[in-house]
Design an enzyme around this catalytic site. Structure first.
Site, PDB file in Angstrom:
ATOM      1  N   GLY A  16       0.686  -1.180   0.109  1.00  0.00           N
ATOM      2  CA  GLY A  16       0.080   0.153   0.131  1.00  0.00           C
ATOM      3  C   GLY A  16       1.017   1.218   0.127  1.00  0.00           C
ATOM      4  O   GLY A  16       0.325   2.138   0.392  1.00  0.00           O
ATOM      5  N   MET A  91      -4.120  -7.228  -6.704  1.00  0.00           N
ATOM      6  CA  MET A  91      -3.671  -8.612  -7.271  1.00  0.00           C
ATOM      7  C   MET A  91      -4.894  -9.493  -8.336  1.00  0.00           C
ATOM      8  O   MET A  91      -4.626 -10.780  -8.126  1.00  0.00           O
ATOM      9  CB  MET A  91      -2.986  -9.628  -6.680  1.00  0.00           C
ATOM     10  CG  MET A  91      -1.757  -8.675  -5.830  1.00  0.00           C
ATOM     11  SD  MET A  91      -0.558  -8.091  -7.049  1.00  0.00           S
ATOM     12  CE  MET A  91       0.356  -9.575  -7.552  1.00  0.00           C
ATOM     13  N   LYS A  92      -6.127  -8.927  -8.316  1.00  0.00           N
ATOM     14  CA  LYS A  92      -6.991  -9.578  -9.111  1.00  0.00           C
ATOM     15  C   LYS A  92      -7.566  -9.086 -10.334  1.00  0.00           C
ATOM     16  O   LYS A  92      -7.241  -7.744 -10.393  1.00  0.00           O
ATOM     17  CB  LYS A  92      -8.294  -9.616  -8.100  1.00  0.00           C
ATOM     18  CG  LYS A  92      -8.033 -10.511  -7.070  1.00  0.00           C
ATOM     19  CD  LYS A  92      -8.507 -11.909  -7.333  1.00  0.00           C
ATOM     20  CE  LYS A  92      -8.078 -12.615  -6.127  1.00  0.00           C
ATOM     21  NZ  LYS A  92      -8.073 -14.124  -6.278  1.00  0.00           N
ATOM     22  N   ASN A 108      -5.086   1.882 -13.167  1.00  0.00           N
ATOM     23  CA  ASN A 108      -4.142   1.269 -12.738  1.00  0.00           C
ATOM     24  C   ASN A 108      -2.773   1.815 -12.784  1.00  0.00           C
ATOM     25  O   ASN A 108      -2.402   2.335 -13.848  1.00  0.00           O
ATOM     26  CB  ASN A 108      -3.996  -0.479 -13.228  1.00  0.00           C
ATOM     27  CG  ASN A 108      -3.181  -1.284 -12.481  1.00  0.00           C
ATOM     28  OD1 ASN A 108      -3.221  -1.291 -11.434  1.00  0.00           O
ATOM     29  ND2 ASN A 108      -2.586  -2.054 -13.615  1.00  0.00           N
ATOM     30  N   HIS A 110       1.290   0.362 -13.288  1.00  0.00           N
ATOM     31  CA  HIS A 110       1.986  -0.905 -13.517  1.00  0.00           C
ATOM     32  C   HIS A 110       3.455  -0.721 -13.572  1.00  0.00           C
ATOM     33  O   HIS A 110       3.910   0.264 -14.202  1.00  0.00           O
ATOM     34  CB  HIS A 110       1.654  -1.538 -14.809  1.00  0.00           C
ATOM     35  CG  HIS A 110       2.266  -2.861 -14.977  1.00  0.00           C
ATOM     36  ND1 HIS A 110       1.932  -4.026 -14.414  1.00  0.00           N
ATOM     37  CD2 HIS A 110       3.198  -3.157 -16.005  1.00  0.00           C
ATOM     38  CE1 HIS A 110       2.705  -4.934 -14.885  1.00  0.00           C
ATOM     39  NE2 HIS A 110       3.405  -4.633 -15.857  1.00  0.00           N
TER      40      HIS A 110
HETATM   41  C1  GRF Z   1       3.471  -1.524  -7.552  1.00  0.00           C
HETATM   42  O1  GRF Z   1       4.740  -1.353  -7.816  1.00  0.00           O
HETATM   43  C2  GRF Z   1       2.374  -1.251  -8.571  1.00  0.00           C
HETATM   44  O2  GRF Z   1       3.383  -0.580  -9.894  1.00  0.00           O
HETATM   45  C3  GRF Z   1       2.082  -2.727  -9.092  1.00  0.00           C
HETATM   46  O3  GRF Z   1       2.007  -3.117  -7.550  1.00  0.00           O
HETATM   47  C4  GRF Z   1       2.702  -2.376  -6.765  1.00  0.00           C
HETATM   48  C5  GRF Z   1       2.142  -2.263  -5.386  1.00  0.00           C
HETATM   49  O4  GRF Z   1       3.071  -1.479  -4.517  1.00  0.00           O
HETATM   50  N1  GRF Z   1       0.885  -2.851  -9.583  1.00  0.00           N
HETATM   51  P1  GRF Z   1       2.161  -1.026  -3.161  1.00  0.00           P
HETATM   52  O5  GRF Z   1       1.146  -2.021  -2.524  1.00  0.00           O
HETATM   53  O6  GRF Z   1       1.639   0.229  -3.481  1.00  0.00           O
HETATM   54  O7  GRF Z   1       3.486  -0.536  -2.141  1.00  0.00           O
END
Ligand code: GRF
Length: 189
Positions: A16, A91-92, A108, A110
């Site tokens: 987070g 993660m979904k 989102n 990435h």
């Molecule tokens: C990040 O690297 C984001 O790009 C990817 O998942 C990670 C989440 O990190 N989708 P966090 O939970 O915000 O620290």
């Protein structure tokens, strides 16, 4: 008169850090969004400490039955009048029907220069392939993984002998700058 901020939900599964950063941003005067709700599929997500700390409503959905959980989320989003979803390490993969029924924008972040390196273990794959550059991307969400229209990207140079953990930290710093910037871009008049 100040414009009304867009009521927003952030979806997380892990640490987070992006959520924490988006909460901070949303509290600033210039932010076009207000984070009203946090959704997680993981009751042990470390990131759930942030809605607790900032007094934001949050809820964990089991996702044992994905479509049931999605329908429950949709109902809650409607009740809370949420008009934007920001995925931040969720993660979904949301179903086509969820995206259609929600009907508002879903963003989102990435950790790669999409369309390269969709999916998981991005940094490891980037290093193994001896890439010279990587980065992060904020994009609209559609029902295909990491494939919606790109809003903003930030490129970073990879140093020789850099390992993927170092690259991950370097890119995360950029993510925390890029996500608010992309939100500003989406909602700029
Ligand atoms: C990040 O690297 C984001 O790009 C990817 O998942 C990670 C989440 O990190 N989708 P966090 O939970 O915000 O620290």
């Amino acid at each position: 008169m100040a414009l009304k901020k867009v009521d927003t939900a952030v979806f997380i599964s892990g640490n987070g850090t992006n959520l924490k950063n988006l909460i901070r941003f949303s509290l600033s005067k210039k932010s076009p969004i207000k984070i009203k709700f946090v959704v997680s599929n993981n009751k042990n997500a470390k990131g759930l400490r942030y809605p607790k700390k900032f007094n934001i409503n949050f809820k964990v959905y089991s996702f044992i039955n994905e479509s049931k959980s999605e329908n429950r989320i949709l109902k809650d989003l409607k009740n809370k009048k949420i008009k934007l979803i920001c995925l931040a390490g969720f993660m979904k993969v949301l179903s086509k029907s969820f995206i259609k029924k929600f009907g508002y924008k879903i963003l989102n972040i990435h950790p790669s220069l999409l369309p390269k390196y969709k999916g998981l273990n991005t940094h490891k794959r980037v290093i193994e392939n001896k890439e010279k550059f990587s980065g992060c991307t904020v994009h609209y969400v559609n029902s295909k993984l990491d494939s919606g229209k790109i809003i903003l990207q930030k490129k970073v140079k990879i140093r020789k002998k850099e390992n993927y953990k170092v690259l991950e930290r370097k890119i995360q710093k950029q993510e925390h700058i890029l996500y608010p910037k992309a939100i500003m871009k989406v909602f700029s008049p």
